[in-house]
Design a protein around this motif. Structure first.
Motif, PDB file in Angstrom:
ATOM      1  N   GLU A 207       0.839  -1.205   0.000  1.00 21.66           N
ATOM      2  CA  GLU A 207       0.000   0.000   0.000  1.00 21.66           C
ATOM      3  C   GLU A 207       0.878   1.262   0.000  1.00 21.66           C
ATOM      4  O   GLU A 207       0.611   2.227  -0.718  1.00 21.66           O
ATOM      5  CB  GLU A 207      -0.895  -0.044   1.238  1.00 21.66           C
ATOM      6  CG  GLU A 207      -2.016   0.971   1.251  1.00 21.66           C
ATOM      7  CD  GLU A 207      -2.884   0.837   2.513  1.00 21.66           C
ATOM      8  OE1 GLU A 207      -2.862  -0.240   3.167  1.00 21.66           O
ATOM      9  OE2 GLU A 207      -3.560   1.819   2.852  1.00 21.66           O
TER      10      GLU A 207
ATOM     11  N   PHE B 261       1.237   4.135  -2.930  1.00 23.28           N
ATOM     12  CA  PHE B 261       1.039   5.552  -2.605  1.00 23.28           C
ATOM     13  C   PHE B 261       2.245   6.365  -3.076  1.00 23.28           C
ATOM     14  O   PHE B 261       2.102   7.421  -3.696  1.00 23.28           O
ATOM     15  CB  PHE B 261       0.846   5.710  -1.094  1.00 23.28           C
ATOM     16  CG  PHE B 261       0.517   7.115  -0.678  1.00 23.28           C
ATOM     17  CD1 PHE B 261      -0.802   7.536  -0.550  1.00 23.28           C
ATOM     18  CD2 PHE B 261       1.530   8.033  -0.394  1.00 23.28           C
ATOM     19  CE1 PHE B 261      -1.105   8.833  -0.173  1.00 23.28           C
ATOM     20  CE2 PHE B 261       1.234   9.333  -0.019  1.00 23.28           C
ATOM     21  CZ  PHE B 261      -0.094   9.737   0.097  1.00 23.28           C
TER      22      PHE B 261
ATOM     23  N   ASN C  76      -1.859  15.171  -8.150  1.00 17.92           N
ATOM     24  CA  ASN C  76      -2.032  15.357  -6.730  1.00 17.92           C
ATOM     25  C   ASN C  76      -2.695  16.660  -6.366  1.00 17.92           C
ATOM     26  O   ASN C  76      -3.581  16.702  -5.549  1.00 17.92           O
ATOM     27  CB  ASN C  76      -0.674  15.320  -6.055  1.00 17.92           C
ATOM     28  CG  ASN C  76      -0.523  14.035  -5.301  1.00 17.92           C
ATOM     29  OD1 ASN C  76      -1.261  13.827  -4.358  1.00 17.92           O
ATOM     30  ND2 ASN C  76       0.354  13.188  -5.759  1.00 17.92           N
TER      31      ASN C  76
ATOM     32  N   ALA D  89      -2.857  15.420   1.696  1.00 20.97           N
ATOM     33  CA  ALA D  89      -2.251  14.807   0.512  1.00 20.97           C
ATOM     34  C   ALA D  89      -1.227  13.731   0.883  1.00 20.97           C
ATOM     35  O   ALA D  89      -0.705  13.046  -0.004  1.00 20.97           O
ATOM     36  CB  ALA D  89      -1.585  15.880  -0.348  1.00 20.97           C
ATOM     37  N   HIS D  90      -0.919  13.582   2.178  1.00 18.70           N
ATOM     38  CA  HIS D  90       0.116  12.627   2.592  1.00 18.70           C
ATOM     39  C   HIS D  90      -0.410  11.491   3.467  1.00 18.70           C
ATOM     40  O   HIS D  90       0.383  10.740   4.030  1.00 18.70           O
ATOM     41  CB  HIS D  90       1.246  13.368   3.325  1.00 18.70           C
ATOM     42  CG  HIS D  90       2.058  14.227   2.410  1.00 18.70           C
ATOM     43  ND1 HIS D  90       1.683  15.499   2.062  1.00 18.70           N
ATOM     44  CD2 HIS D  90       3.204  13.975   1.725  1.00 18.70           C
ATOM     45  CE1 HIS D  90       2.579  16.012   1.227  1.00 18.70           C
ATOM     46  NE2 HIS D  90       3.501  15.101   0.999  1.00 18.70           N
ATOM     47  N   VAL D  91      -1.724  11.411   3.611  1.00 20.57           N
ATOM     48  CA  VAL D  91      -2.266  10.344   4.455  1.00 20.57           C
ATOM     49  C   VAL D  91      -2.434   9.073   3.613  1.00 20.57           C
ATOM     50  O   VAL D  91      -3.222   9.034   2.686  1.00 20.57           O
ATOM     51  CB  VAL D  91      -3.617  10.761   5.080  1.00 20.57           C
ATOM     52  CG1 VAL D  91      -4.215   9.608   5.879  1.00 20.57           C
ATOM     53  CG2 VAL D  91      -3.413  11.981   5.969  1.00 20.57           C
ATOM     54  N   VAL D  92      -1.666   8.060   3.966  1.00 24.36           N
ATOM     55  CA  VAL D  92      -1.739   6.786   3.240  1.00 24.36           C
ATOM     56  C   VAL D  92      -2.953   6.002   3.730  1.00 24.36           C
ATOM     57  O   VAL D  92      -3.680   5.393   2.965  1.00 24.36           O
ATOM     58  CB  VAL D  92      -0.460   5.947   3.471  1.00 24.36           C
ATOM     59  CG1 VAL D  92      -0.518   4.652   2.675  1.00 24.36           C
ATOM     60  CG2 VAL D  92       0.776   6.749   3.099  1.00 24.36           C
ATOM     61  N   ARG D  93      -3.158   6.046   5.032  1.00 25.64           N
ATOM     62  CA  ARG D  93      -4.282   5.317   5.617  1.00 25.64           C
ATOM     63  C   ARG D  93      -4.681   5.997   6.922  1.00 25.64           C
ATOM     64  O   ARG D  93      -3.826   6.459   7.663  1.00 25.64           O
ATOM     65  CB  ARG D  93      -3.856   3.879   5.916  1.00 25.64           C
ATOM     66  CG  ARG D  93      -4.987   3.006   6.436  1.00 25.64           C
ATOM     67  CD  ARG D  93      -4.484   1.699   7.001  1.00 25.64           C
ATOM     68  NE  ARG D  93      -4.201   0.680   5.992  1.00 25.64           N
ATOM     69  CZ  ARG D  93      -3.776  -0.558   6.305  1.00 25.64           C
ATOM     70  NH1 ARG D  93      -3.572  -0.894   7.576  1.00 25.64           N
ATOM     71  NH2 ARG D  93      -3.532  -1.439   5.349  1.00 25.64           N
TER      72      ARG D  93
ATOM     73  N   ILE E  30      -6.185   5.326  10.535  1.00 20.97           N
ATOM     74  CA  ILE E  30      -6.484   4.229  11.454  1.00 20.97           C
ATOM     75  C   ILE E  30      -7.598   4.692  12.391  1.00 20.97           C
ATOM     76  O   ILE E  30      -7.495   5.759  12.999  1.00 20.97           O
ATOM     77  CB  ILE E  30      -5.241   3.839  12.276  1.00 20.97           C
ATOM     78  CG1 ILE E  30      -4.097   3.440  11.339  1.00 20.97           C
ATOM     79  CG2 ILE E  30      -5.567   2.726  13.256  1.00 20.97           C
ATOM     80  CD1 ILE E  30      -2.795   3.147  12.056  1.00 20.97           C
TER      81      ILE E  30
ATOM     82  N   PRO F 196      -3.645   6.998  14.956  1.00 17.96           N
ATOM     83  CA  PRO F 196      -2.982   8.026  14.143  1.00 17.96           C
ATOM     84  C   PRO F 196      -3.192   7.796  12.652  1.00 17.96           C
ATOM     85  O   PRO F 196      -3.707   6.758  12.245  1.00 17.96           O
ATOM     86  CB  PRO F 196      -1.515   7.825  14.497  1.00 17.96           C
ATOM     87  CG  PRO F 196      -1.409   6.379  14.859  1.00 17.96           C
ATOM     88  CD  PRO F 196      -2.722   6.001  15.478  1.00 17.96           C
TER      89      PRO F 196
ATOM     90  N   VAL G 204      -1.456   7.078   9.022  1.00 17.70           N
ATOM     91  CA  VAL G 204      -0.203   6.600   8.438  1.00 17.70           C
ATOM     92  C   VAL G 204       0.207   7.683   7.446  1.00 17.70           C
ATOM     93  O   VAL G 204      -0.480   7.943   6.465  1.00 17.70           O
ATOM     94  CB  VAL G 204      -0.387   5.239   7.732  1.00 17.70           C
ATOM     95  CG1 VAL G 204       0.916   4.809   7.077  1.00 17.70           C
ATOM     96  CG2 VAL G 204      -0.861   4.187   8.727  1.00 17.70           C
TER      97      VAL G 204
ATOM     98  N   PHE H 115       2.777   9.830   5.044  1.00 16.32           N
ATOM     99  CA  PHE H 115       3.896   9.643   4.116  1.00 16.32           C
ATOM    100  C   PHE H 115       4.893  10.803   4.204  1.00 16.32           C
ATOM    101  O   PHE H 115       4.498  11.965   4.267  1.00 16.32           O
ATOM    102  CB  PHE H 115       3.380   9.517   2.680  1.00 16.32           C
ATOM    103  CG  PHE H 115       4.441   9.111   1.705  1.00 16.32           C
ATOM    104  CD1 PHE H 115       4.825   7.783   1.597  1.00 16.32           C
ATOM    105  CD2 PHE H 115       5.067  10.053   0.901  1.00 16.32           C
ATOM    106  CE1 PHE H 115       5.817   7.392   0.704  1.00 16.32           C
ATOM    107  CE2 PHE H 115       6.070   9.674   0.005  1.00 16.32           C
ATOM    108  CZ  PHE H 115       6.438   8.342  -0.088  1.00 16.32           C
TER     109      PHE H 115
ATOM    110  N   ASP I 146       8.086  12.875   2.519  1.00 19.55           N
ATOM    111  CA  ASP I 146       8.799  13.123   1.270  1.00 19.55           C
ATOM    112  C   ASP I 146      10.307  13.212   1.467  1.00 19.55           C
ATOM    113  O   ASP I 146      11.077  12.733   0.640  1.00 19.55           O
ATOM    114  CB  ASP I 146       8.315  14.446   0.639  1.00 19.55           C
ATOM    115  CG  ASP I 146       6.870  14.371   0.191  1.00 19.55           C
ATOM    116  OD1 ASP I 146       6.476  13.340  -0.386  1.00 19.55           O
ATOM    117  OD2 ASP I 146       6.119  15.343   0.426  1.00 19.55           O
TER     118      ASP I 146
ATOM    119  N   SER J 228       9.882   2.388   6.114  1.00 22.55           N
ATOM    120  CA  SER J 228       8.598   2.424   5.398  1.00 22.55           C
ATOM    121  C   SER J 228       8.256   3.770   4.774  1.00 22.55           C
ATOM    122  O   SER J 228       7.204   3.912   4.174  1.00 22.55           O
ATOM    123  CB  SER J 228       7.481   2.059   6.376  1.00 22.55           C
ATOM    124  OG  SER J 228       7.331   3.098   7.322  1.00 22.55           O
TER     125      SER J 228
ATOM    126  N   CYS K 281       7.145   6.139   6.158  1.00 16.97           N
ATOM    127  CA  CYS K 281       5.941   6.652   6.825  1.00 16.97           C
ATOM    128  C   CYS K 281       6.182   6.725   8.328  1.00 16.97           C
ATOM    129  O   CYS K 281       7.046   6.051   8.869  1.00 16.97           O
ATOM    130  CB  CYS K 281       4.758   5.707   6.621  1.00 16.97           C
ATOM    131  SG  CYS K 281       4.122   5.718   4.935  1.00 16.97           S
TER     132      CYS K 281
ATOM    133  N   MET L  82       3.582   7.265  12.082  1.00 18.86           N
ATOM    134  CA  MET L  82       2.218   7.265  12.594  1.00 18.86           C
ATOM    135  C   MET L  82       1.992   8.597  13.284  1.00 18.86           C
ATOM    136  O   MET L  82       2.654   8.889  14.275  1.00 18.86           O
ATOM    137  CB  MET L  82       2.068   6.162  13.636  1.00 18.86           C
ATOM    138  CG  MET L  82       2.395   4.800  13.102  1.00 18.86           C
ATOM    139  SD  MET L  82       1.150   4.364  11.923  1.00 18.86           S
ATOM    140  CE  MET L  82       1.155   2.609  12.093  1.00 18.86           C
TER     141      MET L  82
END
Ligand code: SF4
Lengths: 198, 489
Positions: free
Chosen positions: A188, A192, B16, B37-41, B43, B47, B49, B51, B53, B180, B182, B184
């Protein structure tokens, strides 16, 4: 690194009724030179705890044998300043598993949870009562129940609920950490990332 | 060209940035636009997830993160997005010689070896791009609007000056980013701080930020992310904006940001890692969308009048204990908060309620750090010392934030001014800001410092720090006492 599970902690507490305790006091910068995370407990509160010649300062609380326990109780705005996780490592390494205050600095609070220390934010009134209670009886015992999200003065029966988000709570209860979670999201995250311009 | 590898998909800018605008008509803040624009997921009851840069690492907070990676047997996910520089415990003289302190040398070696092992660019001692992490990121064009930027250092908030979301993280999070890309993060609350009006004589960006912190206190913005707005910031140079955003953490904020504008674009254009050609045009189109829409709301808002700000100085042991230089130290009873803590602080400083700060003897002066170690700061410093002499009893550390700044100091003739006035220009690094190297203020001595923290022992065990602007530092350096710089201009 995953850490020990946190469920219920029953312990006496060490009081530090000072406000705005910053992470430079918790662990001064000159002790940040290690490349592992062990051994920082020896220098916890170094400059409050020891004189320049390394003799203990008798009036500092950690040098007073009548106070001990796995709970550190600090004044408001605890952990401000530098983001150094070494501050949390030092507290953990010294033997504390829970820090109580009426207000925590952001990064410090997150660092605590990430190393397996539970930060418990209580009301100013409850904090005051904890200090009074410990002062009256250094053996006053407290119970911190993570599942129930309650801190109880076992001696007086006074209790207060505290907040923690469900995700972090689950991590602490099970000894998981964020990297375990993130690694499971590998595909995922990569998808992204490839849609990002940078 | 190296920068190409950072823009594998140039169309991404359009994909984007069209998102927030086509999907909702609700007015948004700058912060929301970049964050969302940076929230992958997301929860549930947890928090985001989030991203990242750009990731900066240095020798002090990264070794344990790499150790963690190694223990888990995990690789660095995107090594091109992490940059390593050595700064915290590097010496500021004789950088060509081996580092004397074995523990520091060990950390520097770990940074180099880990960077090499995982394919991360490493700007170690002696590298022309080396310097303080929050100085070299922007000056090489790595820091850009709309990005998320983290580093295991709380003053990462500096990069917010470009309209980026930038904040400090702990070592566990450094490990997360390496593994990762990323971390939290729960989304912080939003605060806007407006300052409008013309600034008075000798009032610099440092004074603006020390003033704001003195009003909000060290915990006043905890839980918030700050946007600075108003004509004071619009007129400010990038260097000045970086000074302001740098200090956001000192009022507890996670970070601070300023909407990008022509000043921002002009600063970035042409720098090493800046987008070029077509990529530049696309980037610019995106950057121009990065501002708070009219009607967007904040959880908290403050507005200050620039006319109320004078050159500032701190008198206590946290950055919120600051005041106009011509005033006297406030009484405990006039402040909210604990008198006991206030007394402890003044006792440490050996100051008293109602003392005047002007005229207090100064032993050390430090100009440098990621707060005030950029060219503009040395220009300001030089403007006062020019034609004067360093006070004999003052030890001064003049430390550029990077080699690029060091070169600018030489090119602009500031080095001559320094030398003629009896100052020695040192080599770049964090230096006396946190005293991990040899630049330590001895116990009981007073230092006027352009850095960001006046905590007990921050500049060496028992040291006493007075935070101030480069102008106030210069005035102290030539007179040997706390002096109002307006008297020397
Ligand atoms: S100059 Fe000071 S505040 Fe800035 S990165 Fe270095 S140690 Fe941190």
């Amino acid at each position: 690194m995953a850490y020990d599970k946190f469920t219920v902690l029953k312990s006496t507490a060490v009081p530090l009724p000072i406000e705005n305790v910053d992470t430079d006091q918790i662990i001064p910068a000159r002790f940040l030179k290690a490349t592992t995370r062990n051994g920082f407990g020896d220098n916890l509160f170094r400059d409050w705890r020891y004189n320049g010649d390394d003799t203990p300062k008798q009036d500092f609380i950690l040098n007073n044998p009548i106070y001990s326990g796995k709970i550190l109780v600090g004044g408001t705005n605890f952990g401000s300043g530098s983001s150094r996780e070494h501050a949390a490592w030092a507290i953990y390494d010294y033997g504390f598993r829970c820090v109580v205050s009426s207000f925590f600095a952001d990064i410090f609070r997150g660092n605590c949870i990430n190393v397996g220390i539970l930060p418990v934010q209580v009301s100013a009134a409850f904090l005051e009562k904890m200090f009074t209670s410990i002062e009256a009886n250094p053996n006053a015992e407290f119970t911190v129940g993570l599942q129930a999200q309650t801190i109880t003065n076992t001696t007086t029966g006074e209790a207060e609920p505290f907040d923690i988000n469900g995700y972090k709570k689950n991590n602490l209860l099970n000894g998981f950490d964020d990297i375990d979670y993130l690694q499971a999201m590998d595909t995922e995250i990569k998808a992204f990332a490839s849609a990002r311009p940078i | 060209m190296i920068f190409l590898q950072f823009f594998p998909n140039n169309d991404g800018y359009l994909q984007n940035n069209s998102k927030p605008f086509t999907m909702s008509n609700k007015p948004d803040t700058l912060f929301d636009k970049v964050w969302d624009a940076h929230v992958v997921r997301k929860i549930e009851d947890g928090p985001d997830v989030f991203f990242i840069d750009r990731h900066f690492i240095h020798e002090v907070t990264s070794p344990v993160a790499f150790l963690g990676l190694q223990t888990r047997g995990v690789q660095v996910m995107f090594p091109d997005q992490t940059f390593a520089t050595a700064d915290h415990n590097t010496p500021t003289i004789n950088q060509h010689l081996p580092v004397q302190d074995p523990l520091s040398a060990n950390q520097l070696k770990a940074l180099e070896e880990n960077s090499h092992k995982y394919g991360i660019s490493h700007w170690g001692l002696g590298n022309p791009k080396n310097g303080i992490v929050h100085v070299v990121g922007p000056e090489n064009g790595i820091t850009q609007p709309g990005m998320t930027i983290v580093c295991g250092d709380s003053h990462t908030s500096t990069h917010g000056a470009f309209g980026a979301i930038a904040f400090g993280i702990g070592t566990s999070e450094v490990e997360m980013v390496l593994a990762s890309q990323c971390i939290m993060q729960p989304k912080p609350l939003k605060m806007r701080i407006n300052v409008n009006g013309p600034l008075g004589k000798a009032v610099t960006p440092k004074d603006v930020t020390l003033y704001i912190i003195s009003k909000l206190t060290t915990a006043g913005a905890t839980g918030y992310f700050v946007e600075y707005a108003g004509d004071v910031f619009e007129k400010m140079s990038m260097e000045g904006r970086m000074t302001v955003c740098n200090m956001s953490i000192e009022m507890g904020a996670r970070g601070g940001m300023i909407a990008p504008d022509e000043t921002t674009y002009n600063y970035i254009n042409g720098r090493l890692f800046a987008p070029k050609g077509e990529a530049w045009a696309k980037a610019l189109a995106y950057w121009k969308t990065l501002k708070t829409d009219d009607g967007a709301t904040f959880d908290k808002e403050y507005t200050f009048d620039a006319a109320d700000i004078e050159p500032m100085i701190t008198y206590g042991t946290n950055p919120g204990m600051g005041m106009g230089i011509s005033r006297s130290i406030p009484m405990a009873e006039d402040l909210k908060g604990g008198a006991a803590t206030y007394d402890k602080s003044l006792k440490y400083m050996d100051f008293h309620e109602k003392d005047q700060m002007i005229g207090k003897k100064v032993d050390f002066v430090f100009i440098g750090s990621c707060t005030n170690g950029r060219i503009e700061d040395f220009r300001a410093f030089a403007s006062i010392i020019k034609g004067r002499q360093k006070a004999e009893h003052v030890t001064a550390w003049v430390v550029p934030g990077s080699h690029i700044v060091e070169q600018q100091i030489k090119d602009e003739g500031i080095l001559d001014i320094l030398t003629n006035a009896g100052f020695l220009l040192r080599q770049p690094g964090c230096s006396a800001c946190l005293a991990m190297n040899d630049d330590k203020v001895p116990a009981g001595k007073y230092a006027v410092s352009t850095s960001n923290r006046n905590f007990e022992g921050r500049q060496g065990p028992g040291s006493r720090t007075l935070l101030a602007s480069p102008l106030v530092a210069a005035a102290a350096a030539v007179t040997g006492f706390v002096t109002d710089p307006r008297d020397l201009m």
